[in-house]
Design a protein around this motif. Structure first.
Motif, PDB file in Angstrom:
ATOM      1  N   ARG A  40       0.834  -1.201   0.000  1.00 22.76           N
ATOM      2  CA  ARG A  40       0.000   0.000   0.000  1.00 22.76           C
ATOM      3  C   ARG A  40       0.868   1.250   0.000  1.00 22.76           C
ATOM      4  O   ARG A  40       0.614   2.191  -0.748  1.00 22.76           O
ATOM      5  N   ILE A  41       1.904   1.237   0.833  1.00 23.24           N
ATOM      6  CA  ILE A  41       2.786   2.408   0.857  1.00 23.24           C
ATOM      7  C   ILE A  41       3.449   2.591  -0.502  1.00 23.24           C
ATOM      8  O   ILE A  41       3.480   3.690  -1.053  1.00 23.24           O
ATOM      9  N   ALA A  42       3.948   1.497  -1.051  1.00 25.10           N
ATOM     10  CA  ALA A  42       4.634   1.600  -2.337  1.00 25.10           C
ATOM     11  C   ALA A  42       3.694   2.141  -3.402  1.00 25.10           C
ATOM     12  O   ALA A  42       4.073   2.989  -4.216  1.00 25.10           O
ATOM     13  N   SER A  43       2.463   1.667  -3.369  1.00 29.13           N
ATOM     14  CA  SER A  43       1.496   2.127  -4.361  1.00 29.13           C
ATOM     15  C   SER A  43       1.203   3.609  -4.191  1.00 29.13           C
ATOM     16  O   SER A  43       1.153   4.365  -5.161  1.00 29.13           O
ATOM     17  N   HIS A  44       1.016   4.018  -2.951  1.00 33.27           N
ATOM     18  CA  HIS A  44       0.728   5.438  -2.726  1.00 33.27           C
ATOM     19  C   HIS A  44       1.919   6.312  -3.073  1.00 33.27           C
ATOM     20  O   HIS A  44       1.755   7.445  -3.517  1.00 33.27           O
ATOM     21  N   GLU A  45       3.127   5.786  -2.844  1.00 32.35           N
ATOM     22  CA  GLU A  45       4.316   6.568  -3.210  1.00 32.35           C
ATOM     23  C   GLU A  45       4.323   6.817  -4.719  1.00 32.35           C
ATOM     24  O   GLU A  45       4.567   7.931  -5.178  1.00 32.35           O
ATOM     25  N   LEU A  46       4.024   5.783  -5.463  1.00 33.36           N
ATOM     26  CA  LEU A  46       4.027   5.940  -6.916  1.00 33.36           C
ATOM     27  C   LEU A  46       2.922   6.889  -7.342  1.00 33.36           C
ATOM     28  O   LEU A  46       3.125   7.758  -8.190  1.00 33.36           O
ATOM     29  N   TRP A  47       1.765   6.735  -6.707  1.00 33.98           N
ATOM     30  CA  TRP A  47       0.660   7.634  -7.037  1.00 33.98           C
ATOM     31  C   TRP A  47       1.059   9.078  -6.773  1.00 33.98           C
ATOM     32  O   TRP A  47       0.792   9.969  -7.568  1.00 33.98           O
ATOM     33  N   ALA A  62      -8.936  16.542  -0.702  1.00 31.58           N
ATOM     34  CA  ALA A  62      -9.318  15.610   0.366  1.00 31.58           C
ATOM     35  C   ALA A  62      -8.817  14.210   0.041  1.00 31.58           C
ATOM     36  O   ALA A  62      -8.297  13.507   0.907  1.00 31.58           O
ATOM     37  N   ARG A  63      -8.952  13.817  -1.220  1.00 26.70           N
ATOM     38  CA  ARG A  63      -8.481  12.488  -1.598  1.00 26.70           C
ATOM     39  C   ARG A  63      -6.969  12.391  -1.449  1.00 26.70           C
ATOM     40  O   ARG A  63      -6.432  11.367  -1.040  1.00 26.70           O
ATOM     41  N   TYR A  64      -6.306  13.491  -1.786  1.00 28.27           N
ATOM     42  CA  TYR A  64      -4.854  13.538  -1.631  1.00 28.27           C
ATOM     43  C   TYR A  64      -4.471  13.349  -0.168  1.00 28.27           C
ATOM     44  O   TYR A  64      -3.621  12.529   0.164  1.00 28.27           O
ATOM     45  N   VAL A  65      -5.144  14.097   0.706  1.00 27.81           N
ATOM     46  CA  VAL A  65      -4.820  14.028   2.131  1.00 27.81           C
ATOM     47  C   VAL A  65      -5.089  12.624   2.665  1.00 27.81           C
ATOM     48  O   VAL A  65      -4.310  12.090   3.467  1.00 27.81           O
ATOM     49  N   VAL A  66      -6.182  12.011   2.198  1.00 31.59           N
ATOM     50  CA  VAL A  66      -6.503  10.656   2.663  1.00 31.59           C
ATOM     51  C   VAL A  66      -5.339   9.717   2.339  1.00 31.59           C
ATOM     52  O   VAL A  66      -4.895   8.942   3.190  1.00 31.59           O
ATOM     53  N   ARG A  67      -4.833   9.805   1.120  1.00 33.03           N
ATOM     54  CA  ARG A  67      -3.772   8.876   0.746  1.00 33.03           C
ATOM     55  C   ARG A  67      -2.505   9.119   1.556  1.00 33.03           C
ATOM     56  O   ARG A  67      -1.850   8.186   1.981  1.00 33.03           O
ATOM     57  N   ILE A  68      -2.183  10.407   1.748  1.00 31.93           N
ATOM     58  CA  ILE A  68      -0.976  10.703   2.526  1.00 31.93           C
ATOM     59  C   ILE A  68      -1.130  10.168   3.948  1.00 31.93           C
ATOM     60  O   ILE A  68      -0.227   9.548   4.511  1.00 31.93           O
ATOM     61  N   LYS A  69      -2.315  10.377   4.539  1.00 30.34           N
ATOM     62  CA  LYS A  69      -2.514   9.906   5.915  1.00 30.34           C
ATOM     63  C   LYS A  69      -2.553   8.390   5.968  1.00 30.34           C
ATOM     64  O   LYS A  69      -2.169   7.798   6.978  1.00 30.34           O
ATOM     65  N   GLU A  70      -3.043   7.774   4.896  1.00 31.22           N
ATOM     66  CA  GLU A  70      -3.075   6.311   4.880  1.00 31.22           C
ATOM     67  C   GLU A  70      -1.684   5.718   4.929  1.00 31.22           C
ATOM     68  O   GLU A  70      -1.467   4.650   5.502  1.00 31.22           O
ATOM     69  N   MET A  71      -0.745   6.417   4.316  1.00 34.24           N
ATOM     70  CA  MET A  71       0.636   5.926   4.390  1.00 34.24           C
ATOM     71  C   MET A  71       1.106   5.916   5.842  1.00 34.24           C
ATOM     72  O   MET A  71       1.740   4.967   6.291  1.00 34.24           O
ATOM     73  N   HIS A  72       0.734   6.985   6.585  1.00 41.79           N
ATOM     74  CA  HIS A  72       1.120   7.009   7.995  1.00 41.79           C
ATOM     75  C   HIS A  72       0.475   5.858   8.751  1.00 41.79           C
ATOM     76  O   HIS A  72       1.107   5.240   9.616  1.00 41.79           O
ATOM     77  N   GLN A  73      -0.793   5.576   8.437  1.00 41.96           N
ATOM     78  CA  GLN A  73      -1.482   4.480   9.128  1.00 41.96           C
ATOM     79  C   GLN A  73      -0.832   3.146   8.796  1.00 41.96           C
ATOM     80  O   GLN A  73      -0.699   2.279   9.668  1.00 41.96           O
ATOM     81  N   SER A  74      -0.419   2.980   7.551  1.00 43.81           N
ATOM     82  CA  SER A  74       0.243   1.735   7.176  1.00 43.81           C
ATOM     83  C   SER A  74       1.547   1.566   7.944  1.00 43.81           C
ATOM     84  O   SER A  74       1.879   0.473   8.400  1.00 43.81           O
ATOM     85  N   ILE A  75       2.265   2.673   8.071  1.00 47.34           N
ATOM     86  CA  ILE A  75       3.508   2.616   8.852  1.00 47.34           C
ATOM     87  C   ILE A  75       3.193   2.213  10.281  1.00 47.34           C
ATOM     88  O   ILE A  75       3.894   1.402  10.898  1.00 47.34           O
ATOM     89  N   LYS A  76       2.074   2.732  10.801  1.00 45.11           N
ATOM     90  CA  LYS A  76       1.671   2.402  12.167  1.00 45.11           C
ATOM     91  C   LYS A  76       1.421   0.893  12.296  1.00 45.11           C
ATOM     92  O   LYS A  76       1.864   0.257  13.268  1.00 45.11           O
ATOM     93  N   ILE A  77       0.749   0.324  11.306  1.00 46.74           N
ATOM     94  CA  ILE A  77       0.477  -1.115  11.348  1.00 46.74           C
ATOM     95  C   ILE A  77       1.789  -1.894  11.275  1.00 46.74           C
ATOM     96  O   ILE A  77       2.016  -2.847  12.030  1.00 46.74           O
ATOM     97  N   ILE A  78       2.657  -1.483  10.397  1.00 48.15           N
ATOM     98  CA  ILE A  78       3.924  -2.212  10.237  1.00 48.15           C
ATOM     99  C   ILE A  78       4.715  -2.149  11.535  1.00 48.15           C
ATOM    100  O   ILE A  78       5.292  -3.132  11.982  1.00 48.15           O
TER     101      ILE A  78
END
Lengths: 380, 159, 116, 358, 152
Positions: A121-128, A270-286
């Protein structure tokens, strides 16, 4: 600053192309469509009157192919659907087969899967992130995001043996055990990520030009999000509770501590912010899982030839782009009788016309960037 | 106040632009951050992960023996038919029994998607994925390979 | 060199461009086919003519620009003379700008400065 | 110490002795023409490699590094590549306009070279209306772009050309007003006089904050006028594939490309002349010793140093910022830059009248 | 709502509906003609609120076609599967794209892949397949394409 964009809440109605209207093909060979998407656009001056998507330039009929592949084999094809979240696609297929076979997946395998899902997910969002900034005319973010993405790719390559289409998940677990260096590599990545993530805000998020290009563009209301079947960050940007990891948790997501990111803007920003914050959440899970990988088997014992009992099976997972559903109709044989992939990009794309009508050409690019379309995912 | 907001807007806009320029300026002056790999030049030092799925190979030991019994489970496991095993019957010199063995292990690298299912399916670990990736050739037929070497045999004891 | 330099420059530009294009013509091998002559539109044949009347959206900008550009030309002699004229110049220009600005605000109010 | 002006004078004398005054003039013209073409080509090569290197380093890449030492001859290779590419004309195009458009772009770029002082007493034409001339001629460049966009018979080109028209027309105003700030302070529109006026310090230091504001407005306006990112809407590659030069290929494209870079060089040279004193070394008031040391650096080095600094600034913008949208671009001009530059001009007038500048 | 409650409620709405359980969700078989009205009721009913059509597809059973609609309520988080059997020779069904707009694209996909005609669909054209594929339906079980299909 010079923010003038009014949110177009109700898409204006335009008639057929008339006098003074230009009909332009954007795509299939266009820099902003990230692949071979073909949009037929009716323009009046700079204003977009209508968008008609024309798909299928890389349609491979994966659903038909799967009908002749066994339950072990068909997983590898799904990596080629949404190639940016290949692991998560594989996860969905593995889950649906396990559901049919009623196999208990070992704890270790589940943790490994979730770790790789989140890395994907992080990798995908980074590319996006890089590609979206490039659509808006800033080239530099693309290269900066690839620096972090490369680190994830190295982790993938080391454990799964491939960088993009891994085919690492098998029904019952994962193909191999983790590489001994895995934990260290992931921790290195987290360190790098935390060191560099503020640059994303400095370079793009805070930039006034970027904000003006994004805010108020491609507005879609929560009702329309549901009606158009949008999922993933597109839905959550409009405040619709739609994260499958929360709505109907699979694997070990119900035991993990993370938040579903919800924004209420409904626009591109808003969609942009969601994706950026999702990366943080993924890091939290990892971070939660990386030190607590349980010992044990990485694969459950399964039969050499898998046969799903007669019936229908559906499993949806949250990919980087939204809800991916796998619907299998089994007749009890070794191959699926009918298989259907409900791909997130397909539904998200159908909302494009609604979002952009009445906007400018530049808005189309900005909104398409935040839809994060992956064309093989749409065409399948 | 209109004028105050106007000036504030401009100030914050200029600040945001300056922040971005500061960051790119940092990278412009710090060449140590450059991450480019100069690929064909670093071939000698390039280290690929040992699990990297580049192509299927069949390891042979020093006696020119491999572990493939010709059971064709890899052929069955392959999703896109890139493996074709042609078998023959060997006569064992000691016992005189006829035994199934491989004649040619045909590998279509041009069809292979490196999914690794054949390696998983192999009961005797006769094949594995090799970390190579420079497969480009001018003629597609060159990608059809015979994996077992001439005159090779099944290693004794592998059933 | 004086005004003659302009002629030199124009000749130089034309010569440079012509020579470059001629060399390219000589060096390259040219082929023609039907697809090559098509207008580029992402690989799809163009639908309808490109030369149509369409809404360029900046007609009003062009008009306002005209007004302001003329004003700019007026300002050049004024700018040269500011130092000699002194306070009078400032007062004059304030009045001048005031009138211009009133017109500008009017145009803005009317929505002329909005790209449609 | 040698200087360009003395060399020019010596050549003039030598030629007059050799062939007589009429032929000397003709020969000088030829020499000037060849020199300008040489400068043109050299600038094109240097600016392209500079852009690519700046982009690479900002983007944590190495950039071109195969042709020549550290890839310094990459732009030569590019030129050869463009030279051997086939120059195509689309079937539906207006052939005359299509082929003439690159010439127009080149002629405009070339004409702008006339009043620039490359070094002390070294310029093609020391005209007394230098600033006005530059403002007038630089606005012609839009004609080349409009011709190219219209003649291509391509919808993307047409849209790009129309955008470019609106854009250049708008940004000319604030650019002109920013230039006027310096004219007011100097009291002359001759570039020579403006440079002379900066003998005891550059305007950017002498003119307090209003001149700095004028400089910022100038650099924004010229970035827009030369169609450089973040204002590269005329060729916005993610929206219009390549905008007005979508249909151009081979050498005709190269001419547009070259003209764009030359335009960047020229506007930066003008900027350096107006705000940083052109070839004038860094002088501070009456610190005679310091000024004397600065004089040891040749004037052409000062000129090119300042110009290339400004060019770097514009490249830095390009590789940092996203692109604006067309209506935002015009909003920025009409609602921000134009009112600010008008008020700024009043402030500068006040400073000039009160004599507050140093 | 549990499956049992749903069953009761749905029978109220459409007495002719038959049910099938066994899968994860409740399967409702309805007559194709009843679909548009039933769909509107499913969406607007206070206790059902099936506002999210997350999967729309078709299954070729060689004897007949079955349209499958997966519905979920984003507010109440329950799901139901609506199925309708279609004649294989002349498959026709009313569109639901006016109820759930996502159906517009999904129905176009089903139209070209299975040849199901959706009546009153706003824009029933080929979406994925190139022009000239009308009449050939690739996802049907008896479809043979000697050029593009590789048999393994």
């Amino acid at each position: 600053m010079y923010r003038e964009t009014e949110i177009i809440k109700d898409a204006p109605q335009f008639g057929e192309p008339g006098f003074g209207d230009l009909v332009i093909n954007v795509g299939p060979q266009h820099p902003a469509t990230h692949g071979v998407l073909h949009l037929i656009i009716t323009l009046n001056g700079e204003t977009i009157k209508d968008i008609k998507p024309n798909l299928g330039y890389i349609h491979r009929s994966i659903e038909k192919m799967c009908e002749s592949l066994t339950y072990r084999q068909f997983i590898y094809v799904t990596s080629r659907m949404d190639y940016l979240s290949a692991h998560i696609n594989n996860h969905a297929c593995a889950l649906v087969v396990e559901k049919g076979l009623q196999v208990e997946v070992p704890e270790r395998a589940q943790v490994i899967r979730v770790l790789f899902d989140e890395l994907t997910r992080i990798a995908s969002h980074e590319l996006w992130w890089g590609a979206m900034a490039m659509d808006l005319g800033a080239f530099t973010p693309f290269f900066h995001s690839f620096r972090e993405r490369e680190t994830i790719n190295v982790i993938m390559e080391e454990t799964c043996g491939a960088r993009l289409t891994m085919n690492y998940y098998v029904p019952g677990g994962v193909m191999w055990d983790l590489h001994p260096d895995f934990q260290k590599r992931v921790k290195d990545f987290i360190t790098l990520y935390k060191k560099k993530i503020h640059e994303y805000d400095e370079l793009v998020t805070g930039n006034i030009i970027f904000q003006n290009r994004m805010k108020g563009i491609g507005y879609i209301s929560p009702e329309d999000v549901i009606s158009y079947g949008c999922t993933g960050p597109v839905a959550r940007g409009s405040g619709v509770h739609s994260d499958i990891r929360k709505v109907s948790p699979y694997s070990i997501y119900s035991k993990l501590d993370f938040d579903e990111v919800l924004e209420t803007g409904g626009d591109s920003f808003a969609r942009y912010v969601v994706r950026i914050k999702e990366m943080h959440q993924s890091i939290k899970i990892i971070e939660q899982l990386i030190d607590n990988i349980p010992e044990g088997d990485f694969q459950a014992k399964t039969k050499a030839v898998l046969k799903l009992p007669k019936g229908e099976y559906y499993q949806s997972v949250e990919t980087a782009r939204g809800e991916l559903g796998v619907y299998i109709v089994s007749e009890g044989g070794t191959t699926p009788y009918r298989i259907k992939f409900r791909s997130p990009g397909f539904s998200n794309l159908s909302a494009l016309n609604h979002m952009i009508k009445g906007g400018k050409i530049g808005d189309l690019i900005a909104a398409m960037g935040t839809l994060d379309l992956v064309i093989p995912d749409i065409d399948r | 106040m209109f004028i105050k907001d106007y000036i504030k807007d401009i100030a914050s806009a200029l600040k945001s632009l300056a922040t971005g320029m500061k960051m790119t300026g940092y990278y412009f002056t710090h060449h140590k951050e450059i991450i480019t790999e100069q690929y064909p030049d670093n071939r000698d030092t390039l280290v690929l992960a040992e699990r990297f799925k580049g192509e299927v190979v069949m390891p042979h030991d020093e006696n020119n023996e491999h572990a493939c019994t010709g059971c064709t489970s890899c052929e069955l496991a392959c999703p896109n038919g890139s493996i074709k095993i042609i078998t023959k019957f060997d006569v064992d010199a000691e016992t005189g029994k006829r035994k199934k063995a491989i004649d040619t292990w045909v590998y279509h690298l041009d069809l292979c998607t490196m999914c690794g299912l054949c390696v998983e399916a192999c009961p005797t670990n006769a094949i594995k994925m090799a970390p190579t990736f420079e497969h480009s050739v001018f003629d597609r037929n060159k990608l059809v390979k015979k994996l077992n070497e001439d005159g090779s045999k099944v290693r004794a004891g592998v059933e | 060199m004086g005004a003659a330099s302009l002629i030199v420059l124009i000749i130089a530009a034309v010569a440079f461009s012509t020579i470059a294009i001629l060399i390219a013509k000589v060096v390259t091998k040219s082929t023609t086919n039907k697809q090559k002559g098509e207008a580029i539109e992402c690989g799809i044949p163009t639908k309808g003519p490109s030369w149509i009347q369409f809404n360029v959206g900046y007609y009003l900008f062009a008009l306002i620009f005209l007004i302001f550009d003329v004003e700019l030309v007026f300002l050049y002699p004024w700018a040269v003379a500011v130092k000699q004229t002194g306070w009078m110049a400032l007062i004059e220009i304030v009045i001048f700008f005031f009138i211009l600005f009133a017109g500008f605000l009017y145009a803005h109010k009317k929505g002329a400065l909005k790209w449609v | 110490m040698w200087s360009f002006s003395e060399i020019a004078k010596n050549i003039d004398l030598w030629l007059n002795d050799l062939v007589g005054s009429t032929w000397a003039l003709v020969l000088e013209m030829v020499i000037a023409g060849v020199a300008v073409i040489g400068l043109f080509a050299a600038l094109g090569l240097v600016l392209v490699i500079m852009e690519r290197k700046v982009a690479a380093w900002i983007q944590i890449r190495l950039g071109p590094n195969r042709v020549g030492p550290k890839g310094m001859f990459q732009s030569m290779a590019d030129t050869v590549k463009l030279l051997v590419k086939e120059g195509m004309t689309p079937d539906g195009a207006d052939r005359l306009l299509f082929n003439v458009a690159p010439f127009i772009a080149m002629i405009v770029a070339m004409l702008l070279m006339a009043p620039i002082a490359f070094a002390k007493d070294f310029q093609l034409w020391d005209m007394n209306i230098g600033v006005l001339y530059i403002t007038a001629v630089s606005s012609l460049s839009v004609i080349g772009i409009l011709m190219a966009g219209w003649a291509s018979n391509n919808k993307y080109s047409l849209l790009g050309a129309m955008r470019s028209g609106a854009q250049i027309v708008s940004y000319e105003l604030s650019g002109g007003l920013a230039i006027l700030a310096v004219v007011v302070l100097t009291g002359s529109i001759s570039l020579t006089d403006i440079i002379k006026a900066q003998e005891n310090g550059w305007w950017i230091f002498k003119g307090h904050i209003p001149v700095i504001i004028a400089f910022i407005i100038y650099i924004i306006a010229v970035t827009a006028e030369t169609n450089r990112a973040p204002f590269d809407l005329a060729e916005a590659e993610s929206e219009l594939t390549a905008g007005f030069h979508t249909e151009y290929s081979g050498m005709k494209f190269a001419l547009f490309f070259l003209a764009e870079y030359i335009n960047v060089f020229i506007v930066c040279a003008i900027g350096a002349t107006l705000f940083f004193g052109g070839w004038m070394p860094l002088h501070i008031g009456n610190w005679q010793a310091f000024n004397h040391i600065m004089d040891y650096i040749p004037s052409s080095v000062w000129f090119f140093g300042k110009t290339f600094f400004l060019i770097f600034l514009i490249m830095w913008f390009r590789w940092t910022f996203p692109r604006l949208r067309i209506d935002q671009l015009l909003n920025l001009e009409w609602k921000y830059l134009l009112p600010i530059s008008m008020i700024n001009l009043l402030l500068v007038t006040l400073i000039a009248i009160l004599g507050w500048h140093f | 709502m549990t499956n049992e409650e749903l069953k009761v409620k749905l029978t109220e709405l459409l007495p002719s509906a038959t049910f099938e359980e066994g899968g994860e969700w409740l399967n409702v078989y309805i007559e194709p003609a009843a679909l548009p009205a039933f769909a509107k009721q499913l969406k607007s009913d206070e206790v059902l609120q099936f506002d999210f059509l997350f999967c729309l597809t078709c299954v070729d059973w060689k004897t007949h076609l079955t349209m499958v609609y997966h519905l979920r309520s984003t507010k109440l988080q329950h799901a139901v599967v609506v199925k309708a059997k279609l004649d294989r020779t002349k498959p026709e069904i009313e569109t639901v794209s006016d109820t759930w707009r996502t159906a517009e694209f999904h129905e176009r996909e089903v139209y070209e892949m299975f040849g199901v005609h959706f009546l009153h669909h706003p824009d029933l054209r080929l979406l994925i397949l190139p022009a000239g594929w009308e009449g050939k339906n690739p996802m049907r079980k008896d479809f043979e394409d000697p050029v593009n299909m590789i048999k393994l």
